[in-house]
Design an enzyme around this catalytic site. Structure first.
Site, PDB file in Angstrom:
ATOM      1  N   GLY A 160       7.532 -65.759 -46.508  1.00 35.74           N
ATOM      2  CA  GLY A 160       6.890 -65.287 -45.952  1.00 35.74           C
ATOM      3  C   GLY A 160       5.225 -65.657 -45.713  1.00 35.74           C
ATOM      4  O   GLY A 160       4.638 -65.569 -46.526  1.00 35.74           O
TER       5      GLY A 160
ATOM      6  N   GLY B 141       1.058 -64.291 -48.167  1.00 34.59           N
ATOM      7  CA  GLY B 141       2.023 -65.265 -48.287  1.00 34.59           C
ATOM      8  C   GLY B 141       1.125 -66.758 -48.532  1.00 34.59           C
ATOM      9  O   GLY B 141       1.039 -67.204 -49.570  1.00 34.59           O
TER      10      GLY B 141
ATOM     11  N   SER C  43      -2.447 -56.702 -54.972  1.00 36.07           N
ATOM     12  CA  SER C  43      -3.635 -55.732 -54.442  1.00 36.07           C
ATOM     13  C   SER C  43      -4.934 -57.279 -54.168  1.00 36.07           C
ATOM     14  O   SER C  43      -4.870 -57.779 -55.197  1.00 36.07           O
ATOM     15  CB  SER C  43      -4.380 -53.915 -55.070  1.00 36.07           C
TER      16      SER C  43
ATOM     17  N   LYS D 190       1.106 -49.104 -56.909  1.00 28.60           N
ATOM     18  CA  LYS D 190       0.345 -50.054 -55.734  1.00 28.60           C
ATOM     19  C   LYS D 190      -0.035 -49.208 -54.523  1.00 28.60           C
ATOM     20  O   LYS D 190      -1.276 -48.792 -54.003  1.00 28.60           O
ATOM     21  CB  LYS D 190       1.023 -51.095 -55.174  1.00 28.60           C
TER      22      LYS D 190
ATOM     23  N   HIS E 196      -2.495 -46.133 -56.228  1.00 32.57           N
ATOM     24  CA  HIS E 196      -4.006 -47.106 -55.578  1.00 32.57           C
ATOM     25  C   HIS E 196      -4.830 -47.443 -53.881  1.00 32.57           C
ATOM     26  O   HIS E 196      -5.987 -46.927 -54.673  1.00 32.57           O
ATOM     27  CB  HIS E 196      -4.143 -48.329 -56.475  1.00 32.57           C
ATOM     28  N   ASN E 197      -3.837 -47.788 -53.593  1.00 30.86           N
ATOM     29  CA  ASN E 197      -4.690 -47.222 -52.207  1.00 30.86           C
ATOM     30  C   ASN E 197      -5.121 -46.280 -52.099  1.00 30.86           C
ATOM     31  O   ASN E 197      -6.041 -45.739 -50.994  1.00 30.86           O
ATOM     32  CB  ASN E 197      -3.619 -47.808 -51.586  1.00 30.86           C
TER      33      ASN E 197
ATOM     34  N   GLU F 104      -7.753 -45.600 -53.428  1.00 29.15           N
ATOM     35  CA  GLU F 104      -9.389 -46.831 -52.285  1.00 29.15           C
ATOM     36  C   GLU F 104      -9.869 -45.902 -50.934  1.00 29.15           C
ATOM     37  O   GLU F 104     -10.611 -45.926 -51.130  1.00 29.15           O
ATOM     38  CB  GLU F 104      -8.701 -47.548 -51.485  1.00 29.15           C
TER      39      GLU F 104
ATOM     40  N   LYS G 246      -3.189 -48.431 -42.479  1.00 31.00           N
ATOM     41  CA  LYS G 246      -1.284 -48.933 -42.357  1.00 31.00           C
ATOM     42  C   LYS G 246      -0.893 -48.035 -43.321  1.00 31.00           C
ATOM     43  O   LYS G 246       0.564 -48.056 -42.635  1.00 31.00           O
ATOM     44  CB  LYS G 246      -1.388 -50.269 -42.968  1.00 31.00           C
TER      45      LYS G 246
HETATM   46  P1  NBP Z   1       1.110 -61.371 -42.354  1.00 26.90           P
HETATM   47  O1  NBP Z   1       1.170 -59.739 -40.309  1.00 26.90           O
HETATM   48  O2  NBP Z   1       0.378 -62.070 -42.021  1.00 26.90           O
HETATM   49  O3  NBP Z   1       2.675 -61.611 -42.752  1.00 26.90           O
HETATM   50  C1  NBP Z   1       3.966 -61.705 -42.070  1.00 26.90           C
HETATM   51  C2  NBP Z   1       4.796 -62.089 -42.159  1.00 26.90           C
HETATM   52  O4  NBP Z   1       6.225 -61.462 -42.213  1.00 26.90           O
HETATM   53  C3  NBP Z   1       5.317 -63.378 -41.530  1.00 26.90           C
HETATM   54  O5  NBP Z   1       5.456 -64.431 -42.491  1.00 26.90           O
HETATM   55  C4  NBP Z   1       6.062 -62.733 -40.784  1.00 26.90           C
HETATM   56  O6  NBP Z   1       7.158 -64.144 -40.274  1.00 26.90           O
HETATM   57  C5  NBP Z   1       6.728 -62.648 -41.836  1.00 26.90           C
HETATM   58  N1  NBP Z   1       7.585 -61.104 -40.931  1.00 26.90           N
HETATM   59  C6  NBP Z   1       7.933 -60.506 -40.583  1.00 26.90           C
HETATM   60 BR1  NBP Z   1       6.096 -59.907 -39.279  1.00 26.90          BR
HETATM   61  N2  NBP Z   1       9.035 -59.615 -40.169  1.00 26.90           N
HETATM   62  C7  NBP Z   1       9.943 -60.539 -40.631  1.00 26.90           C
HETATM   63  C8  NBP Z   1      11.388 -60.682 -40.599  1.00 26.90           C
HETATM   64  N3  NBP Z   1      12.332 -59.942 -39.338  1.00 26.90           N
HETATM   65  N4  NBP Z   1      11.542 -60.944 -41.341  1.00 26.90           N
HETATM   66  C9  NBP Z   1      11.288 -61.906 -41.707  1.00 26.90           C
HETATM   67  N5  NBP Z   1      10.075 -62.584 -42.332  1.00 26.90           N
HETATM   68  C10 NBP Z   1       9.245 -61.468 -41.470  1.00 26.90           C
HETATM   69  O7  NBP Z   1       0.692 -60.041 -43.241  1.00 26.90           O
HETATM   70  P2  NBP Z   1       0.648 -59.946 -44.963  1.00 26.90           P
HETATM   71  O8  NBP Z   1      -1.047 -59.486 -44.398  1.00 26.90           O
HETATM   72  O9  NBP Z   1       0.789 -61.476 -45.337  1.00 26.90           O
HETATM   73  O10 NBP Z   1       1.276 -58.761 -45.506  1.00 26.90           O
HETATM   74  C11 NBP Z   1       2.177 -58.844 -45.646  1.00 26.90           C
HETATM   75  C12 NBP Z   1       2.824 -58.019 -47.197  1.00 26.90           C
HETATM   76  O11 NBP Z   1       1.840 -57.706 -48.397  1.00 26.90           O
HETATM   77  C13 NBP Z   1       2.766 -56.868 -46.393  1.00 26.90           C
HETATM   78  O12 NBP Z   1       3.750 -55.890 -46.822  1.00 26.90           O
HETATM   79  C14 NBP Z   1       1.164 -56.504 -46.361  1.00 26.90           C
HETATM   80  O13 NBP Z   1       1.775 -54.476 -46.430  1.00 26.90           O
HETATM   81  C15 NBP Z   1       1.483 -56.461 -47.626  1.00 26.90           C
HETATM   82  N6  NBP Z   1      -0.222 -56.588 -48.087  1.00 26.90           N
HETATM   83  C16 NBP Z   1      -1.096 -56.732 -47.378  1.00 26.90           C
HETATM   84  C17 NBP Z   1      -2.294 -57.166 -47.699  1.00 26.90           C
HETATM   85  C18 NBP Z   1      -3.736 -57.746 -46.745  1.00 26.90           C
HETATM   86  O14 NBP Z   1      -4.986 -57.099 -47.196  1.00 26.90           O
HETATM   87  N7  NBP Z   1      -3.183 -58.206 -45.536  1.00 26.90           N
HETATM   88  C19 NBP Z   1      -2.722 -57.090 -48.862  1.00 26.90           C
HETATM   89  C20 NBP Z   1      -1.510 -56.572 -49.759  1.00 26.90           C
HETATM   90  C21 NBP Z   1      -0.281 -56.280 -49.510  1.00 26.90           C
HETATM   91  P3  NBP Z   1       6.299 -64.552 -38.597  1.00 26.90           P
HETATM   92  O15 NBP Z   1       5.454 -66.035 -39.205  1.00 26.90           O
HETATM   93  O16 NBP Z   1       7.915 -65.254 -38.476  1.00 26.90           O
HETATM   94  O17 NBP Z   1       6.433 -63.582 -38.149  1.00 26.90           O
END
Ligand code: NBP
Length: 471
Positions: free
Chosen positions: A10, A15, A130, A184, A187-188, A191, A262
């Site tokens: 991811g 990621g 987080s 987590k 935590h949110n 937040e 979200k």
């Molecule tokens: P993004 O939207 O930036 O990235 C999502 C990733 O999930 C991409 O690599 C995408 O692949 C992949 N993906 C999806 Br969408 N559907 C998929 C599927 N069916 N099979 C495989 N891969 C799939 O999200 P992010 O902000 O990096 O968030 C990732 C996780 O971390 C989420 O659970 C989010 O809630 C959590 N999180 C986010 C934050 C934040 O501040 N953004 C903070 C803490 C936790 P692709 O490139 O092929 O579409």
């Protein structure tokens, strides 16, 4: 080529940054993304860290490139994508491997995923991360749910990539199965409450005292040097002091007042409700975001009701500004007390034994609610695990004085017609909590009247019914 120490699936916002963090800390990481072009782009942009990264185009390739037993982090969209990835990955993994879901999973899904694993399937770990993009890149707070054996195997890399508070790692095992994702979620939720209370104080300063964004930004900036010192207060000052390049106006003044969500705040409120633990600060914050999204209705209602004869605040003294600072702090204490109490309730219900002091410690850096205040909470819970924060002696003293300011702020804001739902929820929780004889005797009498539910008499064992037929 030398195999990787760990895998990561991811390459979205979180990621990519986590993978670079892992590589920068000296661990070789094999990466895979559903859309292969993003994997190649990520590798091409990795600069000096390229020699620590193995870009893989298939899951089979990914598994082959990680040294067994393999730890593999999933950082994909929460929900079905995680189930799909686990199913697709399993054929290439062995029993000793560990799949680590680092997304914002609902902890019920984590518990289910663990239960669905067969005897020969890899182990599963639910890990809350987080700190957003910046945290993922330079050190997040990491909340792990799993077995001590699994954690021991991934601990070195997690400790290396996590945020540090005075040299201490902000990664910890917080309990089995869904405990990490549950923490987590809470935590949110906290937040949400924290952000809402800050927004309410901003509202009192803007609409009650008529201050400009710049003036309010300066107040928050000053508060950040005092007991409110925290990441959220720091960024609030910064956003209030920022200028919109297009118009030259304060940036916050051109932003639509409709907050997104979200779902993790709502999950926190739902879990609190399911456990029967009051988390009214979080609930008020979630509801306030929902009200904020009713943009059209709010405009209509403003026309329909006007100001109802309320007047702006007349007290713009430094003493009132100080009361806002102290009131915000007291509101925060009550909201955090609720959040930690929800974790106590979940621990009891699920046998998790979530360590509160450790949880507060790993929130001191890396995460969005990071603050010195959490260091004081951690100290308060040392030796008082399971006690409501409002009953820990150090906080009793703080609330004795802080609640006076909170009461002043809530009452002045109400008289001026300014909404302060999270602050007033915090005050009402505090007032209800410290009332040895409440008013639920009337509710019990009502319940017995219409439903023969019975009640307890003061100082007597057994169930009783009232003389309602006489009434
Ligand atoms: P993004 O939207 O930036 O990235 C999502 C990733 O999930 C991409 O690599 C995408 O692949 C992949 N993906 C999806 Br969408 N559907 C998929 C599927 N069916 N099979 C495989 N891969 C799939 O999200 P992010 O902000 O990096 O968030 C990732 C996780 O971390 C989420 O659970 C989010 O809630 C959590 N999180 C986010 C934050 C934040 O501040 N953004 C903070 C803490 C936790 P692709 O490139 O092929 O579409």
């Amino acid at each position: 080529m030398q195999q990787a120490d760990i895998g990561l699936i991811g390459l979205g916002v979180m990621g990519t940054n986590l993978a670079l963090n892992i590589a920068e800390n000296g661990y070789r990481v094999a990466v895979f993304n559903r859309t292969v072009a993003k994997t190649n782009e990520f590798y091409a942009d990795a600069g000096d860290l390229q020699d620590k990264i193995i870009a893989c185009e298939t899951l089979e390739d990914l598994a082959k490139n990680i040294r067994a037993p393999r730890p593999i982090i999933l950082m994909v969209k929460a929900g079905e994508a995680v189930d799909e990835q686990i199913a697709a990955l399993k054929p290439f993994l062995a029993k000793e491997d560990i799949i680590i879901d680092a997304g914002n999973a609902n902890f019920h899904d984590t518990v289910r995923r663990l239960a669905e694993l067969g005897a020969n399937d890899p182990t599963f770990v639910g890990m809350g991360v987080s700190g957003g993009e910046e945290g993922a890149r330079h050190g997040p707070s990491i909340m792990v749910g799993g077995t001590p054996e699994s954690y021991a195997r991934i601990e070195p890399v997690l400790t290396a990539i996590s945020a540090k508070y005075e040299g201490e790692s902000c990664s910890a095992l917080l309990g089995p199965d869904g405990a990490g994702h549950f923490v987590k979620t809470i935590h949110n939720g906290i937040e949400y409450a924290d952000m809402q209370m800050i927004a309410e104080v901003y509202g009192v300063l803007r609409d009650g005292l008529g201050l400009t964004s710049e003036a309010i930004g300066k107040i928050f900036d000053k508060w950040n040097a005092g007991p409110l010192n925290s990441y959220l207060i720091e960024i609030t000052a910064k956003v209030l002091l920022a200028t919109d390049k297009k118009t030259g106006k304060p940036a916050v003044d051109i932003i639509l007042d409709s907050a997104g969500q979200k779902g993790t705040g709502r999950w926190a409120a739902i879990e609190a409700q399911m456990l029967g633990i009051p988390a009214t600060g979080i609930e008020a914050a979630v509801a306030a975001r929902s009200i904020s999204s009713m943009v059209k209705q709010r405009a209509e209602a403003e026309k329909a009701y006007g100001d109802l004869g309320t007047a702006k605040l007349s007290d713009n003294s430094q003493a009132f500004i100080d009361a806002l600072e102290q009131g915000l702090l007291a509101g925060k204490i009550a909201a955090y007390a609720q959040g930690f109490d929800v974790m106590v309730g979940a621990s009891k219900e699920r046998g998790w034994d979530i360590p509160l002091a450790t949880t507060a410690r790993i929130w001191r850096a890396g995460c969005i609610i990071r603050s010195q205040f959490l260091d004081q909470i951690a100290a308060a819970f040392e030796g008082s695990e399971g006690t409501n924060l409002l009953l820990v002696p150090a906080f009793v003293e703080r609330m004795k004085s802080g609640s006076k300011s909170l009461r002043k702020v809530v009452s002045e804001a109400s008289l001026a017609g300014l909404p302060v739902p999270a602050l007033s929820a915090a005050l009402n929780y505090f007032d209800g909590f410290r009332q040895a004889r409440g008013t639920a005797n009337v509710i019990q009498a009502q319940r017995d009247f219409f439903g023969a539910h019975g009640f307890k008499r003061l100082g007597e064992e057994g169930d009783f019914h009232g003389p309602w037929s006489d009434a």
